[in-house]
Enzyme design. Structure first.
Site, PDB file in Angstrom:
ATOM      1  N   CYS A  67     -16.532 -27.272  -6.264  1.00 46.92           N
ATOM      2  CA  CYS A  67     -17.377 -26.326  -6.335  1.00 46.92           C
ATOM      3  C   CYS A  67     -18.035 -26.949  -8.150  1.00 46.92           C
ATOM      4  O   CYS A  67     -17.599 -27.089  -9.038  1.00 46.92           O
ATOM      5  CB  CYS A  67     -17.260 -25.205  -6.884  1.00 46.92           C
ATOM      6  SG  CYS A  67     -18.439 -24.458  -6.530  1.00 46.92           S
ATOM      7  N   CYS A  70     -18.941 -23.172  -9.959  1.00 48.50           N
ATOM      8  CA  CYS A  70     -17.397 -24.092 -11.306  1.00 48.50           C
ATOM      9  C   CYS A  70     -17.480 -24.065 -12.263  1.00 48.50           C
ATOM     10  O   CYS A  70     -16.254 -24.156 -13.323  1.00 48.50           O
ATOM     11  CB  CYS A  70     -16.158 -24.224  -9.869  1.00 48.50           C
ATOM     12  SG  CYS A  70     -16.044 -22.670  -8.337  1.00 48.50           S
TER      13      CYS A  70
END
Length: 514
Positions: A67, A70
């Site tokens: 991600c 993230c």
């Protein structure tokens, strides 16, 4: 016999003591097994409960290794963890790889990445969603407000200086009496604000240092004019409005870090300037944009988007823009319905932007609806191609049942659905009363149909003027067929603005990947 009995009891008690010692040793060893990466606890299903016991107040990030959001958060998250650890705080930060610990992710309802939850007092049943920004200071301030006093008391000048130096924005109440009505109002406002630290002081030295001569509330910030002094009625409502109006720069750049503040704030009307930072006249246009912003503080959020950054291309597409069309101005409101507005003039001057914003505030602007030209062969394929210019004529044809997929070319879920939708079109291509169609909603908009996610599937039944049914059933050929044969009764529901079955949100990309 007595000797045996004594030895037996001695042996039994020794065994019991040994077992207790062993259990304690195992418990300590188990706690030691909670690994750390850059001061962040690495949590798994096997050690999660134990972590909550050892660290009752813990913020946990559920992430996916792939991600992008993230990855962008990781250094700030680690920095926040380091700050708290260095302070000796009982507050800790942890992380869970939700792609590996799927049971744990499911237990806490994780649907997007990153999902961040705060477990206070070891309470596993009702964790609180983290709701502040994604800078280290935002994280630390939010946690401290959740576990400590909402307003710190400053007794020394150095304490006030440190608070201002360590935070992008800070609010200090200067009160001779810390039990006054104004101080109480400040406390109430602080309790309702997650992302700004609040403090108060009655110290004459602190008053003198910041040139405050009477009871006042001052917002200190590291941008624009540097500080704002509250001059309204001392109520929680007025103080919150003051903080929200002044805590963001007049012009804020859209980034991974600022996105939560942009979307999480109370100002839902946003004007965006798309402009490459590398442009030779960048600063001149930015100055004009900023000058216009001064007149709409608290009403419209002024946002700058670097049109050269690859990650921002989806935002350009969302507004129907291409790189070569920038610089450009667009306005969007996220209240009730998402509505876009386009200025008639392409000039980027303080005067033209002010005039545009004033017309918007006064309700004099008409929404800007994008539409592609009608393709010559739009009705030659099994799945008919709709655009803004032919949508209502086809979809609201009283003699036809029309089933429409609203999609985005870049949407992974739409790509998965495509072959099934083509099969459905093939099945009904010779039907006299049923049309299967699709519309690229990134390039076409319909005033009467609001699309909030991709893919969105809507059915327009024959003979029922302006009626729309949302499809909520299985995305299979069998499910679609059953739905159509039932006239929209099997797998459908009356269309509502809240119904949102798609997976990819249609908004300026927030820091979340589903």
């Amino acid at each position: 016999m007595k000797t045996y009995s004594f030895l037996s009891r001695f042996k039994n008690s020794t065994v019991i003591m040994f077992k207790l010692l062993l259990l304690c040793t195992l418990a300590v060893a188990s706690r030691a097994e909670i690994a750390e990466e850059e001061d962040v606890l690495v949590l798994k299903k096997s050690n999660f409960d134990e972590a909550l016991q050892a660290h009752p107040n813990i913020l946990v990030e559920f992430y996916a290794p792939w991600c992008g959001h993230c990855k962008a958060l990781a250094p700030e998250y680690a920095k926040a963890a380091g700050i708290l650890k260095a302070e000796g705080s009982e507050l800790r930060l942890g992380k869970v790889d939700a792609t590996e610990e799927t049971e744990l992710a499911q237990e806490f309802g994780v649907r997007g990445y990153p999902t961040i939850k705060f477990f206070k007092g070891g309470d596993k049943e009702s964790p609180k969603e983290y709701s502040a920004g994604r800078q280290a200071d935002d994280i630390v301030n939010w946690l401290k407000k959740r576990t400590g006093p909402s307003v710190a008391t400053l007794n020394e000048v150095t304490e006030a200086e440190a608070l201002i130096a360590d935070n992008e924005v800070a609010v200090i109440g200067f009160f001779k009496d810390l039990e006054s009505a104004g101080a109480k109002a400040l406390e109430k406002a602080a309790e309702a604000t997650d992302d700004v630290p609040f403090a108060m002081s009655s110290s004459d030295a602190v008053f003198a240092k910041f040139e405050v001569s009477k009871d006042s509330i001052v917002l200190f910030k590291k941008f624009d004019e540097g500080r704002n002094t509250f001059d309204g009625e001392l109520t929680k409502k007025e103080l919150l409005a003051f903080v929200k109006s002044n805590q963001l720069p007049l012009v804020i750049e859209f980034t991974e870090q600022t996105a939560p503040k942009i979307f999480g704030g109370d100002i839902k009307s946003h004007i965006l300037m798309f402009l490459p930072k590398a442009a030779s006249d960048f600063q001149g246009k930015m100055d004009q944009f900023k000058k216009a912003a001064e007149g709409f503080k608290g009403q419209i959020l002024f946002i700058f988007i670097d049109s050269d950054i690859d990650d921002n291309q989806r935002i350009l597409e969302f507004f129907g823009l291409k790189k070569e069309e920038c610089p450009a101005i667009r306005l969007i409101t996220l209240e009730d319905e998402m509505t876009k507005y386009k200025p008639e003039s392409s000039d980027i001057t303080a005067e033209s932007i002010t005039e545009f914003c004033k017309a918007f505030v006064e309700g004099k602007l008409k929404p800007h609806l994008m539409s592609q030209d009608i393709p010559e062969d739009w009705d030659k394929t099994p799945v008919k191609v709709l655009v803004g210019k032919n949508f209502e004529e086809v979809a609201f044809n009283p003699s036809k049942n029309v089933f429409v997929e609203f999609y985005a070319p870049w949407c992974g879920h739409c790509k998965q659905l495509a072959p099934i939708w083509e099969q459905l079109g093939e099945k009904y291509k010779d039907s006299a009363d049923t049309i299967v169609a699709k519309m690229d909603s990134t390039a076409n908009e319909i005033e009467s149909v609001k699309v909030h996610s991709f893919p969105t599937l809507k059915f327009f039944p024959a003979g029922e003027e302006n009626k729309v049914i949302d499809y909520n059933g299985e995305r299979t050929l069998e499910g679609f067929t059953k739905f159509l044969e039932s006239g929209g009764k099997e797998g459908g529901a009356p269309a509502t603005d809240d119904d949102d079955e798609g997976e990819t949100e249609v908004s300026l990309p927030e820091p979340m990947e589903l």
